[in-house]
Design a protein around this motif. Structure first.
Motif, PDB file in Angstrom:
ATOM      1  N   LEU A  53      19.693  73.069  44.189  1.00  0.00           N
ATOM      2  CA  LEU A  53      19.192  72.854  42.834  1.00  0.00           C
ATOM      3  C   LEU A  53      19.199  71.370  42.507  1.00  0.00           C
ATOM      4  CD1 LEU A  53      21.035  75.696  40.865  1.00  0.00           C
ATOM      5  CD2 LEU A  53      18.792  75.792  41.989  1.00  0.00           C
ATOM      6  N   ASP A  54      18.151  70.925  41.867  1.00  0.00           N
ATOM      7  CA  ASP A  54      18.046  69.523  41.463  1.00  0.00           C
ATOM      8  C   ASP A  54      18.939  69.307  40.232  1.00  0.00           C
ATOM      9  OD1 ASP A  54      17.342  67.035  40.464  1.00  0.00           O
ATOM     10  OD2 ASP A  54      15.186  67.308  40.816  1.00  0.00           O
TER      11      ASP A  54
ATOM     12  N   THR B 163      18.730  70.895  36.252  1.00  0.00           N
ATOM     13  CA  THR B 163      19.836  71.589  35.577  1.00  0.00           C
ATOM     14  C   THR B 163      20.206  70.893  34.274  1.00  0.00           C
ATOM     15  OG1 THR B 163      20.692  72.351  37.706  1.00  0.00           O
ATOM     16  CG2 THR B 163      22.215  72.370  35.848  1.00  0.00           C
ATOM     17  N   ARG B 164      20.285  69.570  34.310  1.00  0.00           N
ATOM     18  CA  ARG B 164      20.605  68.804  33.098  1.00  0.00           C
ATOM     19  C   ARG B 164      19.541  69.021  32.029  1.00  0.00           C
ATOM     20  NH1 ARG B 164      18.972  65.042  30.289  1.00  0.00           N
ATOM     21  NH2 ARG B 164      17.200  64.681  31.687  1.00  0.00           N
TER      22      ARG B 164
ATOM     23  N   ALA C  94      18.101  73.768  26.043  1.00  0.00           N
ATOM     24  CA  ALA C  94      18.803  74.879  25.388  1.00  0.00           C
ATOM     25  C   ALA C  94      19.503  74.399  24.124  1.00  0.00           C
ATOM     26  CB  ALA C  94      19.798  75.508  26.352  1.00  0.00           C
ATOM     27  N   ALA C  95      20.110  73.220  24.189  1.00  0.00           N
ATOM     28  CA  ALA C  95      20.786  72.668  23.014  1.00  0.00           C
ATOM     29  C   ALA C  95      19.788  72.382  21.901  1.00  0.00           C
ATOM     30  CB  ALA C  95      21.543  71.403  23.396  1.00  0.00           C
ATOM     31  N   ARG C  96      18.635  71.852  22.262  1.00  0.00           N
ATOM     32  CA  ARG C  96      17.608  71.561  21.263  1.00  0.00           C
ATOM     33  C   ARG C  96      17.064  72.849  20.647  1.00  0.00           C
ATOM     34  NH1 ARG C  96      13.350  67.900  24.284  1.00  0.00           N
ATOM     35  NH2 ARG C  96      12.144  68.494  22.410  1.00  0.00           N
TER      36      ARG C  96
ATOM     37  N   LEU D 243      21.779  80.264  29.123  1.00  0.00           N
ATOM     38  CA  LEU D 243      21.921  78.877  28.666  1.00  0.00           C
ATOM     39  C   LEU D 243      22.068  78.809  27.143  1.00  0.00           C
ATOM     40  CD1 LEU D 243      19.296  77.338  31.089  1.00  0.00           C
ATOM     41  CD2 LEU D 243      21.703  76.646  30.996  1.00  0.00           C
ATOM     42  N   LEU D 244      21.326  79.650  26.440  1.00  0.00           N
ATOM     43  CA  LEU D 244      21.457  79.688  24.978  1.00  0.00           C
ATOM     44  C   LEU D 244      22.817  80.246  24.563  1.00  0.00           C
ATOM     45  CD1 LEU D 244      17.882  80.975  24.079  1.00  0.00           C
ATOM     46  CD2 LEU D 244      18.811  78.711  23.540  1.00  0.00           C
ATOM     47  N   ASN D 245      23.241  81.307  25.227  1.00  0.00           N
ATOM     48  CA  ASN D 245      24.562  81.863  24.931  1.00  0.00           C
ATOM     49  C   ASN D 245      25.657  80.839  25.184  1.00  0.00           C
ATOM     50  OD1 ASN D 245      25.081  84.577  23.909  1.00  0.00           O
ATOM     51  ND2 ASN D 245      23.819  85.332  25.597  1.00  0.00           N
ATOM     52  N   GLU D 246      25.507  80.076  26.243  1.00  0.00           N
ATOM     53  CA  GLU D 246      26.477  79.026  26.539  1.00  0.00           C
ATOM     54  C   GLU D 246      26.527  78.004  25.407  1.00  0.00           C
ATOM     55  OE1 GLU D 246      27.301  76.201  30.370  1.00  0.00           O
ATOM     56  OE2 GLU D 246      25.383  75.891  29.345  1.00  0.00           O
ATOM     57  N   ARG D 247      25.361  77.573  24.944  1.00  0.00           N
ATOM     58  CA  ARG D 247      25.320  76.562  23.884  1.00  0.00           C
ATOM     59  C   ARG D 247      25.919  77.099  22.582  1.00  0.00           C
ATOM     60  NH1 ARG D 247      26.746  72.411  21.684  1.00  0.00           N
ATOM     61  NH2 ARG D 247      25.564  71.752  19.850  1.00  0.00           N
ATOM     62  N   PHE D 248      25.533  78.312  22.190  1.00  0.00           N
ATOM     63  CA  PHE D 248      26.089  78.887  20.970  1.00  0.00           C
ATOM     64  C   PHE D 248      27.603  79.078  21.088  1.00  0.00           C
ATOM     65  CE2 PHE D 248      21.670  80.717  20.297  1.00  0.00           C
ATOM     66  CZ  PHE D 248      21.387  79.940  19.198  1.00  0.00           C
ATOM     67  N   ALA D 249      28.067  79.460  22.260  1.00  0.00           N
ATOM     68  CA  ALA D 249      29.505  79.663  22.463  1.00  0.00           C
ATOM     69  C   ALA D 249      30.262  78.346  22.362  1.00  0.00           C
ATOM     70  CB  ALA D 249      29.748  80.312  23.824  1.00  0.00           C
TER      71      ALA D 249
END
Length: 524
Positions: free
Chosen positions: A7-8, A12-13, A19-21, A324-330
């Motif tokens: 994976l690049d 990933t970044r 997702a944060a945005r 990724l969204l669940n990660e950000r909300f968590a």
């Protein structure tokens, strides 16, 4: 964790940045609103328990009775705890139950205090809620103490098994026997439709439908039983239930008060699969995750459900986007990676060529994207046909993919899926399957490396690339619009629709909730 999929790091970044945005406007929306469920949960933290047993329509929890009355008298824009604490002081009530009884009798008129009266109400509300927060803290410490004394399960993935009889006493029998047979986590499935009840039933229950009602007393009964069997089997057995539906925040609080260890808690599940209003869900979700973070409860998210309604190959990237969204909300709510049990599933049609390689690519992608998260791997359900022998083989392949990709939590697949509610004998056979694969191949991961330019690595890279593309579109259109357009699980849920929308309230500048203050400051 060393990358095995090529994976690049830049891709990933970018995925996390997008997702944060995408999440940010929804977080702003959630922090600007409260709901009737958040306010009821706050009263539960303050110590309000029990129900009005005299109501003609059946028992009504005191928290419902009081929140509804406060909303009628002065609204909830400044929260429920301010007018409740003011009424406590003005009426010289000895406890919250006495206040609730007086409320039901029509003897209380709630109002928003000002000046010295407001300062007194704020002080009392903090004192009441502080006691509940400290109980969460004590239960977290007790869990840690028991794990140190008794010990964790010696092998990963942890084996997660469901009980769902409808009768809490029978659930205890099945759960303790499952622990003796090797289960590490017991999940008590809720009675069908409970997620759509806008109240939490009271007491022990014996009449659920395809599951057992989630109540504080049922939580207490099962936790006590699992504590005893933990000592017997020599490993701490974890208990799971559901913080979802219209009472998501209350379920989170009750779980913390009764020392549950895991709760199903997803940012979009209730929206997509229970048609609960999106804004209600995101507001409730944020508060519930703040509770989980404080109580040390590991959440399980629900991405596996998308693949029961959408194609598991074509829509694989939507699972990654949701993770990724669940990660950000968590993270925003205070949950660290070690409490973030992101979900995914083994749901590809087994008739497709290379189906196992595709499943393995998806599982490895999740493991590599979230190296510190205790991932929850879900068994096949959609393509279980009733052929129990084929189903048993398919579950074996699922278990193999789980150990090869170092999943953390493995939900036990049942060969009788789509046939009957599993018998104890079915569960025993299913556990035998898991134990064989885990013992025979549990360390195979150290010998397995996908070819750098092979099918598995390329598939993982493709899914991540598609996830980034989708996140880019979501940041442009907005997450609420994406949900309304059927992006996830092919379910279209508009932001102004769904159940529970009437329970959402915009906060005033004077909104007061000491529970949120304690969660965000870490104080008590």
């Amino acid at each position: 964790m060393t990358s095995t999929l090529g994976l690049d790091p830049e891709v990933t970044r970018k995925a996390r940045e997008l997702a944060a945005r995408a999440a940010e406007p929804v977080i702003d929306l959630a922090t600007a609103h409260t709901t009737v469920a958040v306010e009821r949960a706050s009263l539960r933290l303050a110590g309000m328990v029990g129900a009005d047993t005299t109501h003609r329509a059946g028992d009504v929890p005191w928290v419902n009775r009081v929140v509804d009355t406060v909303q009628e008298h002065c609204g909830l824009a400044q929260g429920v705890l301010l007018p409740v604490s003011h009424a406590m002081r003005e009426g010289s009530y000895t406890d919250l139950t006495e206040l609730a009884e007086a409320t039901a009798a029509g003897q209380v008129r709630y109002s928003i205090p000002s000046g010295n009266a407001r300062r007194g109400a704020v002080s009392l509300s903090r004192k009441l809620v502080r006691a509940g927060i400290r109980r969460l803290d004590r239960n977290r410490a007790e869990r840690d103490r028991m794990i140190r004394k008794i010990g964790d399960p010696p092998q990963r993935p942890w084996v997660y098994l469901i009980v769902a009889t409808g009768d809490i006493d029978e659930d205890v029998v099945q759960a303790t026997n499952a622990a003796r047979a090797g289960a590490d986590i017991i999940a008590v499935i809720r009675s069908t439709g409970q997620s759509l009840l806008d109240y939490v039933p009271e007491g022990a229950t014996h009449h659920g439908f395809a599951g057992t009602f989630a109540t504080q007393e049922n939580f207490r009964i099962m936790r006590a039983a699992l504590d005893e069997v933990s000592k017997e089997v020599g490993r701490y057995i974890r208990l799971t239930n559901y913080a979802s539906g219209l009472c998501m925040p209350e379920m989170a609080v009750l779980a913390g008060l009764e020392r549950l260890d895991m709760m199903l808690n997803d940012c979009m599940y209730g929206i997509l699969f229970r048609d609960i209003n999106p804004i209600r869900t995101f507001v409730d979700q944020r508060f519930s995750r703040q509770v989980h973070a404080r109580a040390g409860i590991l959440i399980n998210t629900g991405e596996d459900n998308y693949l029961t309604t959408a194609d598991a190959v074509d829509e694989a990237h939507t699972v990654t986007v949701s993770q990724l969204l669940n990660e950000r909300f968590a993270h925003e709510a205070g949950l660290p990676d070690e409490l973030l049990g992101l979900g995914h599933a083994f749901e590809i049609n087994p008739a497709i060529p290379d189906s196992f390689r595709l499943e393995l690519a998806h599982a490895l992608l999740a493991r590599e994207l979230f190296p510190d998260a205790p991932l929850k791997w879900m068994p096949p359900t959609k393509h279980m046909t009733g052929d129990i022998f084929q189903g048993y083989l398919l579950d074996g392949f699922f278990n193999l993919a789980g150990v090869l990709s170092e999943q953390s939590i493995l939900l036990v697949g049942m060969m009788t899926e789509a046939v009957v509610t599993p018998w104890l004998s079915d569960r025993d056979l299913a556990l035998t399957n898991v134990h064989y694969v885990r013992n025979a191949a549990g360390n195979l991961r150290e010998d397995f490396r996908p070819a750098p330019d092979g099918f598995i690595a390329k598939r993982a890279q493709q899914v991540l690339g598609e996830a980034v593309d989708l996140l880019g579109r979501i940041t442009e259109d907005g997450l609420l619009d994406a949900i309304g357009n059927g992006t996830f699980g092919l379910m279209k849920r508009p932001a102004d629709g769904g159940k529970g929308a009437g329970g959402v309230v915009a906060k005033d500048d004077g909104y007061h909730n000491p529970a949120i203050d304690f969660f965000e400051s870490g104080a008590a």
